[in-house]
Design a protein around this motif. Sequence first.
Motif, PDB file in Angstrom:
ATOM      1  N   UNK A   1     -39.729 -14.626 -36.086  1.00 24.43           N
ATOM      2  CA  UNK A   1     -40.543 -13.532 -35.650  1.00 24.43           C
ATOM      3  C   UNK A   1     -41.497 -13.946 -34.548  1.00 24.43           C
ATOM      4  N   UNK A   2     -41.160 -15.006 -33.844  1.00 18.78           N
ATOM      5  CA  UNK A   2     -42.047 -15.416 -32.778  1.00 18.78           C
ATOM      6  C   UNK A   2     -42.060 -14.378 -31.681  1.00 18.78           C
ATOM      7  N   UNK A   3     -43.277 -13.996 -31.183  1.00 20.07           N
ATOM      8  CA  UNK A   3     -43.344 -12.998 -30.140  1.00 20.07           C
ATOM      9  C   UNK A   3     -42.815 -13.541 -28.840  1.00 20.07           C
ATOM     10  N   UNK A   4     -42.343 -12.640 -27.956  1.00 17.46           N
ATOM     11  CA  UNK A   4     -41.933 -13.048 -26.621  1.00 17.46           C
ATOM     12  C   UNK A   4     -43.158 -13.484 -25.863  1.00 17.46           C
ATOM     13  N   UNK A   5     -43.008 -14.486 -25.022  1.00 18.58           N
ATOM     14  CA  UNK A   5     -44.121 -14.972 -24.215  1.00 18.58           C
ATOM     15  C   UNK A   5     -44.636 -13.848 -23.331  1.00 18.58           C
ATOM     16  N   UNK A   6     -45.884 -13.441 -23.547  1.00 21.68           N
ATOM     17  CA  UNK A   6     -46.458 -12.334 -22.792  1.00 21.68           C
ATOM     18  C   UNK A   6     -47.390 -12.851 -21.711  1.00 21.68           C
ATOM     19  N   UNK A   7     -46.940 -13.807 -20.929  1.00 25.31           N
ATOM     20  CA  UNK A   7     -47.747 -14.336 -19.839  1.00 25.31           C
ATOM     21  C   UNK A   7     -47.891 -13.298 -18.761  1.00 25.31           C
ATOM     22  N   UNK A 141     -44.706  -4.239 -23.405  1.00 27.61           N
ATOM     23  CA  UNK A 141     -44.389  -5.621 -23.732  1.00 27.61           C
ATOM     24  C   UNK A 141     -43.111  -6.049 -22.993  1.00 27.61           C
ATOM     25  N   UNK A 142     -42.934  -7.352 -22.741  1.00 29.36           N
ATOM     26  CA  UNK A 142     -41.668  -7.811 -22.160  1.00 29.36           C
ATOM     27  C   UNK A 142     -40.441  -7.379 -22.945  1.00 29.36           C
ATOM     28  N   UNK A 143     -40.599  -7.030 -24.237  1.00 28.09           N
ATOM     29  CA  UNK A 143     -39.476  -6.524 -25.013  1.00 28.09           C
ATOM     30  C   UNK A 143     -38.796  -5.348 -24.301  1.00 28.09           C
ATOM     31  N   UNK A 144     -39.571  -4.572 -23.567  1.00 29.32           N
ATOM     32  CA  UNK A 144     -39.034  -3.385 -22.889  1.00 29.32           C
ATOM     33  C   UNK A 144     -38.002  -3.738 -21.820  1.00 29.32           C
ATOM     34  N   UNK A 217     -28.588  -5.783 -32.162  1.00 29.06           N
ATOM     35  CA  UNK A 217     -28.960  -7.175 -31.966  1.00 29.06           C
ATOM     36  C   UNK A 217     -29.190  -7.367 -30.473  1.00 29.06           C
ATOM     37  N   UNK A 218     -30.294  -8.009 -30.132  1.00 26.97           N
ATOM     38  CA  UNK A 218     -30.739  -8.097 -28.740  1.00 26.97           C
ATOM     39  C   UNK A 218     -30.946  -9.552 -28.357  1.00 26.97           C
ATOM     40  N   UNK A 219     -30.421  -9.941 -27.211  1.00 28.94           N
ATOM     41  CA  UNK A 219     -30.636 -11.293 -26.703  1.00 28.94           C
ATOM     42  C   UNK A 219     -31.980 -11.350 -25.977  1.00 28.94           C
ATOM     43  N   UNK A 220     -32.923 -12.084 -26.550  1.00 24.22           N
ATOM     44  CA  UNK A 220     -34.230 -12.293 -25.945  1.00 24.22           C
ATOM     45  C   UNK A 220     -34.296 -13.723 -25.419  1.00 24.22           C
ATOM     46  N   UNK A 221     -35.283 -14.039 -24.582  1.00 19.64           N
ATOM     47  CA  UNK A 221     -35.330 -15.386 -23.996  1.00 19.64           C
ATOM     48  C   UNK A 221     -35.338 -16.515 -25.014  1.00 19.64           C
ATOM     49  N   UNK A 222     -35.996 -16.304 -26.156  1.00 19.93           N
ATOM     50  CA  UNK A 222     -36.152 -17.398 -27.114  1.00 19.93           C
ATOM     51  C   UNK A 222     -35.322 -17.250 -28.378  1.00 19.93           C
ATOM     52  N   UNK A 223     -34.602 -16.135 -28.500  1.00 19.16           N
ATOM     53  CA  UNK A 223     -33.875 -15.915 -29.758  1.00 19.16           C
ATOM     54  C   UNK A 223     -32.924 -14.740 -29.616  1.00 19.16           C
ATOM     55  N   UNK A 224     -32.021 -14.628 -30.568  1.00 19.74           N
ATOM     56  CA  UNK A 224     -31.250 -13.407 -30.748  1.00 19.74           C
ATOM     57  C   UNK A 224     -31.961 -12.623 -31.842  1.00 19.74           C
ATOM     58  N   UNK A 225     -32.383 -11.421 -31.491  1.00 19.36           N
ATOM     59  CA  UNK A 225     -33.250 -10.672 -32.383  1.00 19.36           C
ATOM     60  C   UNK A 225     -32.529  -9.500 -33.022  1.00 19.36           C
ATOM     61  N   UNK A 226     -32.944  -9.188 -34.230  1.00 16.59           N
ATOM     62  CA  UNK A 226     -32.520  -7.968 -34.898  1.00 16.59           C
ATOM     63  C   UNK A 226     -33.554  -6.899 -34.573  1.00 16.59           C
ATOM     64  N   UNK A 227     -33.165  -5.888 -33.810  1.00 14.59           N
ATOM     65  CA  UNK A 227     -34.095  -4.825 -33.452  1.00 14.59           C
ATOM     66  C   UNK A 227     -34.183  -3.846 -34.622  1.00 14.59           C
ATOM     67  N   UNK A 228     -35.327  -3.844 -35.277  1.00 16.06           N
ATOM     68  CA  UNK A 228     -35.565  -2.998 -36.436  1.00 16.06           C
ATOM     69  C   UNK A 228     -36.400  -1.799 -36.013  1.00 16.06           C
TER      70      UNK A 228
END
Length: 238
Positions: A1-7, A141-144, A217-228
């Motif tokens: 559950x690590x957040x995406x880097x929001x730099x 958020x970068x998630x978008x 399921x979404x490919x994010x920079x640091x993980x493959x995430x389950x979009x809930x």
Amino acid sequence: MNPIDASADDTLDLHLPEEFVALFRTDGNALPEAETEATTGAATARAREDLLDGLADWGPSDTSAGVFHLVPADVERDAALIAHWMNDPDVAAYWELSGPQSVTADHLRAQLAGDGRSVPCVGVLDGVPMSYWEIYRADLDPLARYCPVRPHDTGVHLLIGADTDRGRGLGTELIRTVADLVLAERPACTRVLAEPDVRNRSSVAAFLGAGFRLAAEVELPAKRAALMVRERAGRESP
């Protein structure tokens, strides 16, 4: 559950909501410098409150496990405890914030110094700090960048601090409580989102138990995430 880097670099091309931008508009008449600074400062303060509808004032909720309260984090008060949780191997595997207390402190400060789109919180159950939460505007958020989001979609990251509080349904109960709270306190929000690592099966199961559905399921920079996704009403495609 690590957040995406929001730099800062990650958020340069994100579109701020109209109510946020409007706070900084003028009618074209120049203001004295001192008045401009005061106006900008007041607008910034309002914007920080408005992006998550005054989360600090949401108040406690009754749950089957006790009275639960999301309390915005304070670096001086909370960094040591949150850092302790982050160094639990079960947590560190997904949050990637293990190490000295300064790592956690810097992570908290980055959010607290931002524009209010993400608020770090300590979850307090019957007066005892026992979990860490980040409530954030998913549409800002970068998630978008990686999946479709809607205006005012609100995201949730969390960890349960003590291993004795895991694996007995408490996470499911608190996720449900927080999602209900978000939807009650943010009238413009129609969906609550989460993006746990697909490998974190217990987390995915907890969200499913709390009324979320697995949208993709979404490919994010640091993980493959389950979009809930938890909708306010009905079940719609993301």
